[in-house]
Motif scaffolding. Sequence first.
Motif, PDB file in Angstrom:
ATOM      1  N   VAL A 182       7.348  -4.450  -0.167  1.00 41.94           N
ATOM      2  CA  VAL A 182       5.949  -4.148  -0.494  1.00 41.94           C
ATOM      3  C   VAL A 182       5.117  -5.383  -0.175  1.00 41.94           C
ATOM      4  O   VAL A 182       5.646  -6.491  -0.105  1.00 41.94           O
ATOM      5  CB  VAL A 182       5.769  -3.747  -1.986  1.00 41.94           C
ATOM      6  CG1 VAL A 182       6.581  -2.498  -2.314  1.00 41.94           C
ATOM      7  CG2 VAL A 182       6.146  -4.890  -2.922  1.00 41.94           C
ATOM      8  N   ASP A 183       3.835  -5.208   0.030  1.00 45.95           N
ATOM      9  CA  ASP A 183       2.943  -6.316   0.367  1.00 45.95           C
ATOM     10  C   ASP A 183       2.512  -7.024  -0.922  1.00 45.95           C
ATOM     11  O   ASP A 183       1.903  -6.401  -1.802  1.00 45.95           O
ATOM     12  CB  ASP A 183       1.719  -5.766   1.115  1.00 45.95           C
ATOM     13  CG  ASP A 183       0.880  -6.858   1.749  1.00 45.95           C
ATOM     14  OD1 ASP A 183       0.724  -7.944   1.140  1.00 45.95           O
ATOM     15  OD2 ASP A 183       0.337  -6.625   2.853  1.00 45.95           O
ATOM     16  N   ALA A 184       2.830  -8.307  -1.020  1.00 47.09           N
ATOM     17  CA  ALA A 184       2.537  -9.063  -2.249  1.00 47.09           C
ATOM     18  C   ALA A 184       1.046  -9.128  -2.562  1.00 47.09           C
ATOM     19  O   ALA A 184       0.651  -9.359  -3.702  1.00 47.09           O
ATOM     20  CB  ALA A 184       3.099 -10.479  -2.132  1.00 47.09           C
ATOM     21  N   ARG A 185       0.209  -8.903  -1.548  1.00 45.88           N
ATOM     22  CA  ARG A 185      -1.237  -9.080  -1.763  1.00 45.88           C
ATOM     23  C   ARG A 185      -1.892  -7.858  -2.407  1.00 45.88           C
ATOM     24  O   ARG A 185      -3.024  -7.946  -2.878  1.00 45.88           O
ATOM     25  CB  ARG A 185      -1.923  -9.355  -0.418  1.00 45.88           C
ATOM     26  CG  ARG A 185      -1.426 -10.617   0.269  1.00 45.88           C
ATOM     27  CD  ARG A 185      -1.905 -10.680   1.700  1.00 45.88           C
ATOM     28  NE  ARG A 185      -1.397  -9.570   2.505  1.00 45.88           N
ATOM     29  CZ  ARG A 185      -1.707  -9.381   3.780  1.00 45.88           C
ATOM     30  NH1 ARG A 185      -2.535 -10.221   4.386  1.00 45.88           N
ATOM     31  NH2 ARG A 185      -1.198  -8.370   4.450  1.00 45.88           N
ATOM     32  N   HIS A 186      -1.173  -6.737  -2.403  1.00 46.06           N
ATOM     33  CA  HIS A 186      -1.795  -5.484  -2.853  1.00 46.06           C
ATOM     34  C   HIS A 186      -0.919  -4.758  -3.863  1.00 46.06           C
ATOM     35  O   HIS A 186       0.282  -5.026  -3.964  1.00 46.06           O
ATOM     36  CB  HIS A 186      -2.025  -4.552  -1.656  1.00 46.06           C
ATOM     37  CG  HIS A 186      -2.726  -5.214  -0.513  1.00 46.06           C
ATOM     38  ND1 HIS A 186      -4.034  -5.645  -0.600  1.00 46.06           N
ATOM     39  CD2 HIS A 186      -2.300  -5.526   0.737  1.00 46.06           C
ATOM     40  CE1 HIS A 186      -4.380  -6.193   0.563  1.00 46.06           C
ATOM     41  NE2 HIS A 186      -3.350  -6.148   1.383  1.00 46.06           N
ATOM     42  N   LEU A 187      -1.517  -3.798  -4.544  1.00 45.07           N
ATOM     43  CA  LEU A 187      -0.733  -2.907  -5.382  1.00 45.07           C
ATOM     44  C   LEU A 187       0.149  -2.037  -4.491  1.00 45.07           C
ATOM     45  O   LEU A 187      -0.259  -1.676  -3.387  1.00 45.07           O
ATOM     46  CB  LEU A 187      -1.658  -1.981  -6.186  1.00 45.07           C
ATOM     47  CG  LEU A 187      -2.146  -2.469  -7.542  1.00 45.07           C
ATOM     48  CD1 LEU A 187      -3.084  -1.438  -8.151  1.00 45.07           C
ATOM     49  CD2 LEU A 187      -0.980  -2.745  -8.490  1.00 45.07           C
ATOM     50  N   PRO A 188       1.351  -1.682  -4.951  1.00 43.28           N
ATOM     51  CA  PRO A 188       2.168  -0.750  -4.174  1.00 43.28           C
ATOM     52  C   PRO A 188       1.409   0.549  -3.922  1.00 43.28           C
ATOM     53  O   PRO A 188       0.614   0.991  -4.756  1.00 43.28           O
ATOM     54  CB  PRO A 188       3.380  -0.513  -5.090  1.00 43.28           C
ATOM     55  CG  PRO A 188       3.468  -1.765  -5.912  1.00 43.28           C
ATOM     56  CD  PRO A 188       2.053  -2.191  -6.148  1.00 43.28           C
ATOM     57  N   LYS A 196       4.923  -4.110 -12.991  1.00 45.98           N
ATOM     58  CA  LYS A 196       4.416  -3.119 -13.948  1.00 45.98           C
ATOM     59  C   LYS A 196       4.046  -1.822 -13.239  1.00 45.98           C
ATOM     60  O   LYS A 196       4.347  -0.726 -13.710  1.00 45.98           O
ATOM     61  CB  LYS A 196       3.198  -3.693 -14.683  1.00 45.98           C
ATOM     62  CG  LYS A 196       2.689  -2.789 -15.789  1.00 45.98           C
ATOM     63  CD  LYS A 196       1.522  -3.415 -16.517  1.00 45.98           C
ATOM     64  CE  LYS A 196       1.005  -2.456 -17.591  1.00 45.98           C
ATOM     65  NZ  LYS A 196      -0.235  -2.935 -18.192  1.00 45.98           N
ATOM     66  N   ASP A 197       3.405  -1.934 -12.084  1.00 47.67           N
ATOM     67  CA  ASP A 197       2.963  -0.751 -11.346  1.00 47.67           C
ATOM     68  C   ASP A 197       4.149   0.116 -10.913  1.00 47.67           C
ATOM     69  O   ASP A 197       4.100   1.341 -10.979  1.00 47.67           O
ATOM     70  CB  ASP A 197       2.159  -1.186 -10.118  1.00 47.67           C
ATOM     71  CG  ASP A 197       1.574   0.005  -9.365  1.00 47.67           C
ATOM     72  OD1 ASP A 197       0.591   0.586  -9.849  1.00 47.67           O
ATOM     73  OD2 ASP A 197       2.127   0.370  -8.312  1.00 47.67           O
ATOM     74  N   LEU A 198       5.227  -0.526 -10.486  1.00 47.45           N
ATOM     75  CA  LEU A 198       6.407   0.213 -10.035  1.00 47.45           C
ATOM     76  C   LEU A 198       7.295   0.662 -11.192  1.00 47.45           C
ATOM     77  O   LEU A 198       8.235   1.425 -10.995  1.00 47.45           O
ATOM     78  CB  LEU A 198       7.227  -0.640  -9.060  1.00 47.45           C
ATOM     79  CG  LEU A 198       6.590  -0.905  -7.693  1.00 47.45           C
ATOM     80  CD1 LEU A 198       7.440  -1.886  -6.889  1.00 47.45           C
ATOM     81  CD2 LEU A 198       6.395   0.388  -6.905  1.00 47.45           C
ATOM     82  N   GLN A 199       6.989   0.154 -12.392  1.00 47.31           N
ATOM     83  CA  GLN A 199       7.791   0.484 -13.590  1.00 47.31           C
ATOM     84  C   GLN A 199       9.283   0.285 -13.292  1.00 47.31           C
ATOM     85  O   GLN A 199      10.089   1.212 -13.411  1.00 47.31           O
ATOM     86  CB  GLN A 199       7.520   1.924 -14.046  1.00 47.31           C
ATOM     87  CG  GLN A 199       6.058   2.128 -14.430  1.00 47.31           C
ATOM     88  CD  GLN A 199       5.763   3.547 -14.887  1.00 47.31           C
ATOM     89  OE1 GLN A 199       6.380   4.506 -14.442  1.00 47.31           O
ATOM     90  NE2 GLN A 199       4.801   3.678 -15.794  1.00 47.31           N
ATOM     91  N   LEU A 200       9.591  -0.939 -12.882  1.00 44.30           N
ATOM     92  CA  LEU A 200      10.967  -1.240 -12.498  1.00 44.30           C
ATOM     93  C   LEU A 200      11.925  -1.006 -13.651  1.00 44.30           C
ATOM     94  O   LEU A 200      11.644  -1.347 -14.798  1.00 44.30           O
ATOM     95  CB  LEU A 200      11.076  -2.687 -11.995  1.00 44.30           C
ATOM     96  CG  LEU A 200      10.330  -2.980 -10.688  1.00 44.30           C
ATOM     97  CD1 LEU A 200      10.658  -4.367 -10.189  1.00 44.30           C
ATOM     98  CD2 LEU A 200      10.647  -1.946  -9.610  1.00 44.30           C
ATOM     99  N   GLN A 201      13.052  -0.403 -13.313  1.00 41.77           N
ATOM    100  CA  GLN A 201      14.050  -0.059 -14.314  1.00 41.77           C
ATOM    101  C   GLN A 201      15.105  -1.147 -14.398  1.00 41.77           C
ATOM    102  O   GLN A 201      15.147  -2.066 -13.586  1.00 41.77           O
ATOM    103  CB  GLN A 201      14.675   1.293 -13.949  1.00 41.77           C
ATOM    104  CG  GLN A 201      13.652   2.415 -13.919  1.00 41.77           C
ATOM    105  CD  GLN A 201      14.211   3.732 -13.410  1.00 41.77           C
ATOM    106  OE1 GLN A 201      15.396   3.846 -13.078  1.00 41.77           O
ATOM    107  NE2 GLN A 201      13.360   4.743 -13.332  1.00 41.77           N
ATOM    108  N   GLU A 202      15.976  -1.008 -15.381  1.00 44.15           N
ATOM    109  CA  GLU A 202      17.027  -2.004 -15.580  1.00 44.15           C
ATOM    110  C   GLU A 202      17.858  -2.143 -14.303  1.00 44.15           C
ATOM    111  O   GLU A 202      18.260  -1.154 -13.699  1.00 44.15           O
ATOM    112  CB  GLU A 202      17.929  -1.555 -16.737  1.00 44.15           C
ATOM    113  CG  GLU A 202      18.882  -2.640 -17.182  1.00 44.15           C
ATOM    114  CD  GLU A 202      19.768  -2.190 -18.348  1.00 44.15           C
ATOM    115  OE1 GLU A 202      20.773  -2.864 -18.569  1.00 44.15           O
ATOM    116  OE2 GLU A 202      19.439  -1.188 -18.998  1.00 44.15           O
TER     117      GLU A 202
END
Length: 196
Positions: free
Chosen positions: A113-119, A161-167
């Motif tokens: 994903v691009d670090a500069r933007h939201l996914p 947070k936006d991607l709601q990464l899981q364990e």
Amino acid sequence: MQFHKAELVISAPDRHSWPDSNLPEIVLAGRSNVGKSSFINAMTERKKLAYVGSTPGKTRLLNFFNLDDRYMLVDVPGYGYANLSKQQLLRFGEMMEDYFNERKQKKGAVILVDARHLPTEDDHTMLEYIRYFSLPIIIVATKIDKVPKTKRAHQLAVIRKDLQLQEGERLFAFSSATKEGSDEIWKAMIEIMEMK
């Protein structure tokens, strides 16, 4: 990470062209302009292993890269590219479904994903797609060198947070220009590929 051998084995249009190999594979996915080819070249320390074009979205096939006869990187077509016909999009979808459903050597996936933007919505769709197959996932935030140092931690937190990464899903910052993050990403990728 240094490799004596890093080569493109084949650009496969369908399952009949997949390489006959038992090497563990990790999939590289991301938007067309996220810097996937630059990521491959920087991570393998090769200048021209993957084609870096001025026009995003040049990858139309599954590209299999052999690293020292130990690992295989599988570069899939970039998504979110507007200039594709419906027919091409359907063909990409079939290629991906065949690979994820049939290929036994797949061990996990790296989503860039691009670090500069939201996914984007497409990033979310890809993440959900790979989760469906219960594969280990690494998220790589590319172009981190273009984010001011004082804002990097915040930007990574926003992406997480936006991607709601899981364990077990890990996020790394990466720059193909400075190689920042490459050692940690390799460590995580190799852990996945060497899992029994």
